[in-house]
Scaffold this motif. Structure first.
Motif, PDB file in Angstrom:
ATOM      1  N   GLU A 246       5.369  13.143   1.613  1.00 41.50           N
ATOM      2  CA  GLU A 246       5.610  13.505   3.020  1.00 41.50           C
ATOM      3  C   GLU A 246       6.931  14.269   3.167  1.00 41.50           C
ATOM      4  O   GLU A 246       6.983  15.309   3.840  1.00 41.50           O
ATOM      5  CB  GLU A 246       5.654  12.204   3.832  1.00 41.50           C
TER       6      GLU A 246
ATOM      7  N   ASP B 210      12.247   4.265   1.842  1.00 41.53           N
ATOM      8  CA  ASP B 210      11.107   3.351   1.676  1.00 41.53           C
ATOM      9  C   ASP B 210      11.691   1.997   1.291  1.00 41.53           C
ATOM     10  O   ASP B 210      12.774   1.937   0.706  1.00 41.53           O
ATOM     11  CB  ASP B 210      10.158   3.861   0.585  1.00 41.53           C
ATOM     12  N   GLN B 211      10.964   0.929   1.604  1.00 43.78           N
ATOM     13  CA  GLN B 211      11.487  -0.393   1.234  1.00 43.78           C
ATOM     14  C   GLN B 211      11.322  -0.656  -0.261  1.00 43.78           C
ATOM     15  O   GLN B 211      11.984  -1.513  -0.824  1.00 43.78           O
ATOM     16  CB  GLN B 211      10.764  -1.492   2.011  1.00 43.78           C
TER      17      GLN B 211
ATOM     18  N   TYR C 218       0.484  -3.744   9.900  1.00 41.20           N
ATOM     19  CA  TYR C 218       1.267  -4.836  10.481  1.00 41.20           C
ATOM     20  C   TYR C 218       0.711  -5.296  11.834  1.00 41.20           C
ATOM     21  O   TYR C 218       0.097  -4.515  12.555  1.00 41.20           O
ATOM     22  CB  TYR C 218       2.723  -4.394  10.665  1.00 41.20           C
TER      23      TYR C 218
ATOM     24  N   ARG D 165      -0.661  15.101   4.231  1.00 41.80           N
ATOM     25  CA  ARG D 165      -1.662  14.130   4.702  1.00 41.80           C
ATOM     26  C   ARG D 165      -1.732  14.281   6.228  1.00 41.80           C
ATOM     27  O   ARG D 165      -0.746  14.656   6.849  1.00 41.80           O
ATOM     28  CB  ARG D 165      -1.156  12.725   4.350  1.00 41.80           C
TER      29      ARG D 165
ATOM     30  N   TYR E 146      -0.248   4.458  -0.945  1.00 42.38           N
ATOM     31  CA  TYR E 146      -1.012   5.708  -1.060  1.00 42.38           C
ATOM     32  C   TYR E 146      -0.414   6.786  -0.146  1.00 42.38           C
ATOM     33  O   TYR E 146      -0.078   6.531   1.003  1.00 42.38           O
ATOM     34  CB  TYR E 146      -2.484   5.467  -0.679  1.00 42.38           C
ATOM     35  N   SER E 147      -0.289   7.981  -0.669  1.00 39.56           N
ATOM     36  CA  SER E 147       0.178   9.098   0.155  1.00 39.56           C
ATOM     37  C   SER E 147      -0.366  10.413  -0.391  1.00 39.56           C
ATOM     38  O   SER E 147      -0.959  10.436  -1.474  1.00 39.56           O
ATOM     39  CB  SER E 147       1.707   9.128   0.173  1.00 39.56           C
TER      40      SER E 147
ATOM     41  N   ALA F 136       4.547   7.293   9.488  1.00 33.17           N
ATOM     42  CA  ALA F 136       3.094   7.513   9.503  1.00 33.17           C
ATOM     43  C   ALA F 136       2.362   6.675   8.475  1.00 33.17           C
ATOM     44  O   ALA F 136       2.824   6.498   7.344  1.00 33.17           O
ATOM     45  CB  ALA F 136       2.818   8.995   9.246  1.00 33.17           C
ATOM     46  N   ASN F 137       1.230   6.152   8.895  1.00 28.67           N
ATOM     47  CA  ASN F 137       0.312   5.455   8.011  1.00 28.67           C
ATOM     48  C   ASN F 137       0.901   4.176   7.411  1.00 28.67           C
ATOM     49  O   ASN F 137       0.768   3.905   6.220  1.00 28.67           O
ATOM     50  CB  ASN F 137      -0.176   6.418   6.910  1.00 28.67           C
ATOM     51  N   LEU F 138       1.559   3.447   8.261  1.00 24.46           N
ATOM     52  CA  LEU F 138       2.146   2.159   7.878  1.00 24.46           C
ATOM     53  C   LEU F 138       1.894   1.117   8.964  1.00 24.46           C
ATOM     54  O   LEU F 138       1.630  -0.045   8.691  1.00 24.46           O
ATOM     55  CB  LEU F 138       3.663   2.332   7.699  1.00 24.46           C
TER      56      LEU F 138
ATOM     57  N   ILE G  50       0.844  -1.179   0.000  1.00 29.34           N
ATOM     58  CA  ILE G  50       0.000   0.000   0.000  1.00 29.34           C
ATOM     59  C   ILE G  50       0.886   1.238   0.000  1.00 29.34           C
ATOM     60  O   ILE G  50       1.594   1.492   0.971  1.00 29.34           O
ATOM     61  CB  ILE G  50      -0.909   0.014   1.242  1.00 29.34           C
TER      62      ILE G  50
ATOM     63  N   ASP H 199      14.671  -0.974   4.461  1.00 34.80           N
ATOM     64  CA  ASP H 199      13.599  -1.811   5.000  1.00 34.80           C
ATOM     65  C   ASP H 199      13.582  -1.670   6.523  1.00 34.80           C
ATOM     66  O   ASP H 199      14.587  -1.946   7.182  1.00 34.80           O
ATOM     67  CB  ASP H 199      13.866  -3.274   4.601  1.00 34.80           C
ATOM     68  N   LEU H 200      12.458  -1.245   7.043  1.00 30.32           N
ATOM     69  CA  LEU H 200      12.363  -1.033   8.493  1.00 30.32           C
ATOM     70  C   LEU H 200      12.524  -2.330   9.286  1.00 30.32           C
ATOM     71  O   LEU H 200      12.752  -2.295  10.485  1.00 30.32           O
ATOM     72  CB  LEU H 200      11.029  -0.371   8.834  1.00 30.32           C
TER      73      LEU H 200
ATOM     74  N   GLU I  97       9.094   6.031   5.802  1.00 36.18           N
ATOM     75  CA  GLU I  97       8.472   5.301   4.668  1.00 36.18           C
ATOM     76  C   GLU I  97       7.787   6.368   3.836  1.00 36.18           C
ATOM     77  O   GLU I  97       6.636   6.700   4.021  1.00 36.18           O
ATOM     78  CB  GLU I  97       7.567   4.148   5.105  1.00 36.18           C
TER      79      GLU I  97
HETATM   80  C1  LIG Z   1       0.608   4.039   3.020  1.00 34.74           C
HETATM   81  S1  LIG Z   1       2.277   4.502   2.575  1.00 34.74           S
HETATM   82  C2  LIG Z   1       2.496   5.852   3.713  1.00 34.74           C
HETATM   83  C3  LIG Z   1       3.391   6.926   3.128  1.00 34.74           C
HETATM   84  C4  LIG Z   1       3.557   8.175   4.007  1.00 34.74           C
HETATM   85  N1  LIG Z   1       4.295   7.888   5.203  1.00 34.74           N
HETATM   86  C5  LIG Z   1       2.220   8.796   4.365  1.00 34.74           C
HETATM   87  O1  LIG Z   1       1.890   8.923   5.527  1.00 34.74           O
HETATM   88  O2  LIG Z   1       1.501   9.176   3.435  1.00 34.74           O
HETATM   89  C6  LIG Z   1       3.189   3.163   3.325  1.00 34.74           C
HETATM   90  C7  LIG Z   1       4.614   3.030   2.764  1.00 34.74           C
HETATM   91  O3  LIG Z   1       5.339   2.158   3.617  1.00 34.74           O
HETATM   92  C8  LIG Z   1       6.243   1.429   2.821  1.00 34.74           C
HETATM   93  N2  LIG Z   1       6.654   0.246   3.598  1.00 34.74           N
HETATM   94  C9  LIG Z   1       5.920  -0.858   3.897  1.00 34.74           C
HETATM   95  N3  LIG Z   1       6.647  -1.710   4.641  1.00 34.74           N
HETATM   96  C10 LIG Z   1       7.860  -1.130   4.809  1.00 34.74           C
HETATM   97  C11 LIG Z   1       9.048  -1.529   5.479  1.00 34.74           C
HETATM   98  N4  LIG Z   1       9.116  -2.710   6.085  1.00 34.74           N
HETATM   99  N5  LIG Z   1      10.116  -0.686   5.463  1.00 34.74           N
HETATM  100  C12 LIG Z   1      10.050   0.492   4.828  1.00 34.74           C
HETATM  101  N6  LIG Z   1       8.960   0.921   4.150  1.00 34.74           N
HETATM  102  C13 LIG Z   1       7.875   0.118   4.155  1.00 34.74           C
HETATM  103  C14 LIG Z   1       5.452   1.113   1.566  1.00 34.74           C
HETATM  104  O4  LIG Z   1       6.307   0.796   0.492  1.00 34.74           O
HETATM  105  C15 LIG Z   1       4.679   2.420   1.370  1.00 34.74           C
HETATM  106  O5  LIG Z   1       5.354   3.286   0.485  1.00 34.74           O
END
Ligand SMILES: C[S@@+](CC[C@H](N)C(=O)[O-])C[C@H]1O[C@@H](n2cnc3c(N)ncnc32)[C@H](O)[C@@H]1O
Length: 255
Positions: free
Chosen positions: A113, A139-140, A222, A73, A68-69, A216-218, A66, A193-194, A107
């Protein structure tokens, strides 16, 4: 949906992908959509479809990413950043030896952002403040990082920006708006990768020590044990008195 375990095992075995980290309701919803699109009546039928069709595994994995950004936001959060947190950091750095404000957009998706944060910091300069800052945007997903680095957006992606910001920070060519170098210069984009076990912060930042981490928004995608891993990593990278920002709807799930 039951049988998630069977599907998770299958994806791990065939594609080396661990979907067991995802929050159950998110995984259920995503799987149900894939079942419907493939006219599968049951998870067992979908497992067969996955085994026979490599492309469907790709489709499923894509729908779990996902990305979306939006610019600015979570407007309340950005208002607090603009009015309280960033001015406080500027004041603090003015009095400290290390003048640079260090930010991690952990991310960053396609960069919305990170550029929003940079706009706010640039705008604070117009108040006569001397501000030095660096944003590490990660971002991953490599595709997202490349998009972020390119900083090109269609007009509708700029809906949250007022006319002044659009004019000041973007160049328009045809229907595409490109972020000006003046804003990009302060941001380092990289893949990170986080869940990385080896790295505790983006290597580009060398030593972390961030005054602000935006994650935010990740988290809501999980399971709680994985949110904890992400949050622990983010908190470890904070400088003393630093701020951690999550998404507005994520605060209830943090405890
Ligand atoms: C919904 S977007 C949020 C983007 C921004 N932070 C916002 O608030 O609009 C989530 C992002 O997290 C990234 N992501 C997911 N798992 C991740 C991980 N393990 N490490 C780094 N990035 C990750 C995805 O690739 C995606 O671009």
């Amino acid at each position: 949906m039951k049988k998630n375990k069977q599907l998770a095992g299958l994806l791990m075995r065939l594609h080396g992908v661990d979907v067991s980290r995802y929050e159950k309701s998110f995984l259920d919803k995503t799987l149900q959509k894939r079942l419907d699109e493939n006219h599968c009546a049951s998870p067992e039928e979908y497992c067969v479809c996955l085994e026979q069709n490599d492309q469907e595994a790709g489709n499923l994995l894509d729908s779990l990413k996902i990305s979306y950004s939006e610019f600015f936001r979570n407007p309340l959060t950005f208002a607090v950043l603009e009015q309280i947190i960033l001015p406080a950091l500027v004041l603090k750095k003015g009095k400290s030896k290390s003048k640079e404000i260090r930010v991690w957009s952990a991310e960053c998706a396609a960069g919305q952002e990170s550029y929003s944060l940079s706009m706010l910091l640039e705008e604070l300069k117009t108040g006569g403040n001397e501000i030095s800052y660096r944003i590490f945007a990660t971002d991953q997903c490599e595709t997202q990082v490349n998009e972020a680095r390119n900083g090109r957006y269609p007009a509708e992606a700029l809906n949250n920006l007022n006319f002044k910001r659009v004019k000041q920070w973007f160049t328009k060519r045809g229907d595409t708006y490109t972020v000006k170098p003046a804003l990009k210069n302060y941001i380092n984009f990289s893949v990170f990768d986080l869940f990385s076990k080896e790295l505790c912060c983006p290597p580009e930042s060398l030593f972390g020590d961030f005054d602000l981490v935006v994650c935010a928004n990740l988290l809501f995608y999980y399971k709680s044990e994985y949110r904890k891993i992400i949050l622990e990593k983010a908190v470890k990278c904070l400088a003393g008195g630093g701020y951690l920002i999550t998404g507005e709807t994520e605060r209830d799930i943090l405890i």
